[in-house]
Design an enzyme around this catalytic site. Structure first.
Site, short mmCIF file in Angstrom:
data_model
loop_
_atom_site.label_atom_id
_atom_site.label_comp_id
_atom_site.label_asym_id
_atom_site.label_seq_id
_atom_site.Cartn_x
_atom_site.Cartn_y
_atom_site.Cartn_z
N GLY A 34 0.80 -1.23 0.00
CA GLY A 34 0.00 0.00 0.00
C GLY A 34 0.82 1.27 0.00
N HIS A 261 -3.53 15.37 15.71
CA HIS A 261 -2.22 16.05 15.71
C HIS A 261 -2.21 17.34 16.55
CE1 HIS A 261 -1.61 13.17 12.64
NE2 HIS A 261 -1.90 13.90 11.57
C1 BG6 Z 1 -2.15 13.44 7.95
C2 BG6 Z 1 -3.40 13.94 7.29
O1 BG6 Z 1 -2.45 12.80 9.17
O2 BG6 Z 1 -1.28 14.52 8.20
C3 BG6 Z 1 -3.08 14.67 6.00
O3 BG6 Z 1 -4.26 12.83 7.03
C4 BG6 Z 1 -2.07 15.76 6.27
O4 BG6 Z 1 -4.24 15.23 5.42
C5 BG6 Z 1 -0.87 15.20 7.03
O5 BG6 Z 1 -1.65 16.29 5.03
C6 BG6 Z 1 0.09 16.28 7.45
O6 BG6 Z 1 1.27 15.70 7.90
P1 BG6 Z 1 2.66 16.49 7.75
O7 BG6 Z 1 3.65 15.63 8.46
O8 BG6 Z 1 2.90 16.64 6.29
O9 BG6 Z 1 2.47 17.81 8.41
#
Ligand code: BG6
Length: 513
Positions: A34, A261
């Site tokens: 994947g 996050h």
């Molecule tokens: C992911 C989201 O968890 O985090 C995405 O599903 C997002 O939509 C991404 O783009 C952002 O991660 P980073 O590390 O690029 O800030």
């Protein structure tokens, strides 16, 4: 910066969880064909290997339904490796020689029996003293339970070694679905065998928050509602959903990056001092903090959806052919969270996140209160900014006397921009840091089950209201803009004072003021 963590050894379980996988391990990547495996898991494993951070005696086994030759599998998993020089190319060869692939179904026994035989053969070749196995589920959560049941039945090392399992969001869609998933997994894995990734916890600056706060007296003493006016945690992406709209539509930005996050970042910014850097001590404090957050009301939010760019070159969200007509999906949100405890009462915490904005940026902005009136009429506020990405930096906006024969004050900064402060800086990818933590059995940067519950408890009523109440329509904002126009007032109403008289723009270049 090195800090030590005290480990608990009150029970055998904890001893096993704290065991450092030092020398020998088999890592099994389920879902090896994947996208997540190709883009994140294997590049992170290679990044660690290249820097000699993986145990020396290691094998990596991919498992997925797709039938692939060994060669196709290796081409696929290495397609995102950064092979800039001959040395790295040579390392990649060695790394790939340690990788192998087994294809099988997720819902029947045969494939797992074959997988186990394959692993046992590798372990014999490795001459292992214990069977330590790390399972990385690079799979959609809908198959976590099914796969776990089969792993447990056929591939679990039991008394002969240890098992750890890494899983990744979405952990459900709301509180109920998250609890359902947890109740399916709980009888299969012990909590200390489970490593729930929130990759923001692997980012360098996020890992720095506790050190900055608790390792510096001047920050820890002013980190409260007496001195801080408001806190913003922002996530900005300069691109839209780009054909991923069908997937994004039922999720929206709040579930995608805020409930996980940004809330994780907030909990580190706002939690109380843990008694140690031990994983459970940190996570106990995070849970306590999350429980102190007041319910989020719709009046304390701004919801947006991106429209065409002003020059008509970039499409609106609803122009994406995979998006249903009339979609109310939220691609931008700002949420005002209130923390009901002594430290933070009255300080707005604003989480904001958006796709298709004017720049790529993730930062934490802590704005201090005004200094007492009297000697100064109108002097800018201090702001501490932790720039998570891009270009990791910490800077503190402060007032100073303009140099020379003048008493004029000027806003300037103390600037710790990593790439200019540290030579030969290599900041590991978040996934590298987290896989290494999982190998070490360190749970500090992973999400605990009760943490997940509290975060869903907080967000579920708001999410259900947004999903169900059709009168809630997100405000349009142009692709490539700063977001919905009402943001300026939203922030002002919550105490944020913008860029005093437009004098200051970070980074301040020499002589610019
Ligand atoms: C992911 C989201 O968890 O985090 C995405 O599903 C997002 O939509 C991404 O783009 C952002 O991660 P980073 O590390 O690029 O800030």
């Amino acid at each position: 910066m090195v800090y030590t963590s005290r480990r608990r050894s009150s029970s055998l379980e904890n001893k096993i969880a704290a065991l450092d996988i030092q020398d020998e391990v088999v890592i099994v990547v389920l879902g090896a064909s994947g996208d997540l495996a190709k883009k994140k898991t294997y590049p992170a494993l290679f990044g660690l290997f290249k820097n000699d951070l993986l145990p020396p005696n290691i094998r990596i086994v991919g498992y997925a339904r797709t039938k692939m030759s060994d060669e196709d599998y290796k081409t696929r998993i290495s397609s995102y490796f950064k092979l800039n020089d001959d040395e790295t190319k040579a390392k990649a060869e060695v790394f790939l020689s340690k990788c192998s692939y087994v294809s099988g179904q997720y819902d029947t026994d045969d494939g797992y029996i074959e997988l186990n035989n394959h692993i046992r053969a590798l372990e014999a070749e490795m001459k292992v003293s214990r069977r330590d196995r790390l399972f990385y589920l690079a799979l959609p959560p809908s198959v976590f339970a099914e796969v776990s049941i089969h792993l447990r039945k056929h591939v679990y090392p039991g008394e002969e070694g240890s098992a750890r399992v890494i899983i990744e969001k979405p952990f459900g869609h709301d509180l109920e679905s998250s609890q359902k998933l947890q109740s399916q997994l709980a009888p299969i894995w012990q909590e200390n065998e489970v490593f729930r990734i929130d990759h923001y916890l692997g980012k360098e600056m996020v890992k720095n928050i506790l050190i900055l706060r608790f390792g510096n007296m001047f920050f820890s003493s002013s980190w409260n509602n007496k001195y801080i006016s408001n806190v913003q945690i922002s996530f900005k992406e300069p691109f839209g959903t780009q054909g991923r709209g069908g997937y994004f539509d039922s999720i929206g930005i709040i579930r995608d990056v805020m409930q996980n996050h940004l809330l994780q970042v907030l909990s580190l910014v706002a939690m109380e001092r843990p008694v140690s850097f031990e994983a459970e001590d940190i996570r106990d404090e995070k849970v306590k903090l999350l429980k102190a957050i007041a319910p989020i009301t719709i009046d304390d939010t701004i919801l947006g959806q991106y429209d065409k760019s002003e020059d008509n070159k970039d499409p609106a969200y609803i122009d994406d052919p995979t998006v249903p007509d009339g979609s109310r999906a939220v691609t931008f949100a700002a949420l005002h969270l209130q923390i009901n405890n002594e430290r933070w009462e009255g300080v707005p915490f604003i989480l904001r996140a958006g796709k298709a904005l004017d720049e790529a940026k993730v930062e934490i902005r802590i704005q201090f209160k005004d200094v007492a009136k009297g000697i100064f009429q109108n002097i800018p506020r201090n702001e501490l900014v932790i720039r998570v990405q891009p270009e990791e930096a910490i800077y503190l906006k402060m007032n100073s006397k303009y140099p020379g024969l003048t008493t004029r004050t000027v806003i300037t900064d103390l600037d710790l921009t990593y790439h200019s402060r540290y030579e030969n800086l290599r900041i590991p990818e978040a996934y590298e840091a987290l896989i290494l933590d999982a190998l070490k059995g360190d749970h500090s940067n992973f999400v605990r089950d009760d943490e997940l519950d509290v975060s869903w408890q907080l967000f579920t009523p708001l999410l259900h209201q947004i999903d169900e109440d059709k009168s809630i329509v997100p405000e349009k904002y142009p692709y490539g803009s700063r977001g919905p126009a009402s943001m300026t007032k939203f922030l002002r109403d919550r105490g944020f004072v913008r860029d005093h008289e437009g004098l200051y723009q970070w980074p301040v270049t020499k002589g610019s003021i």
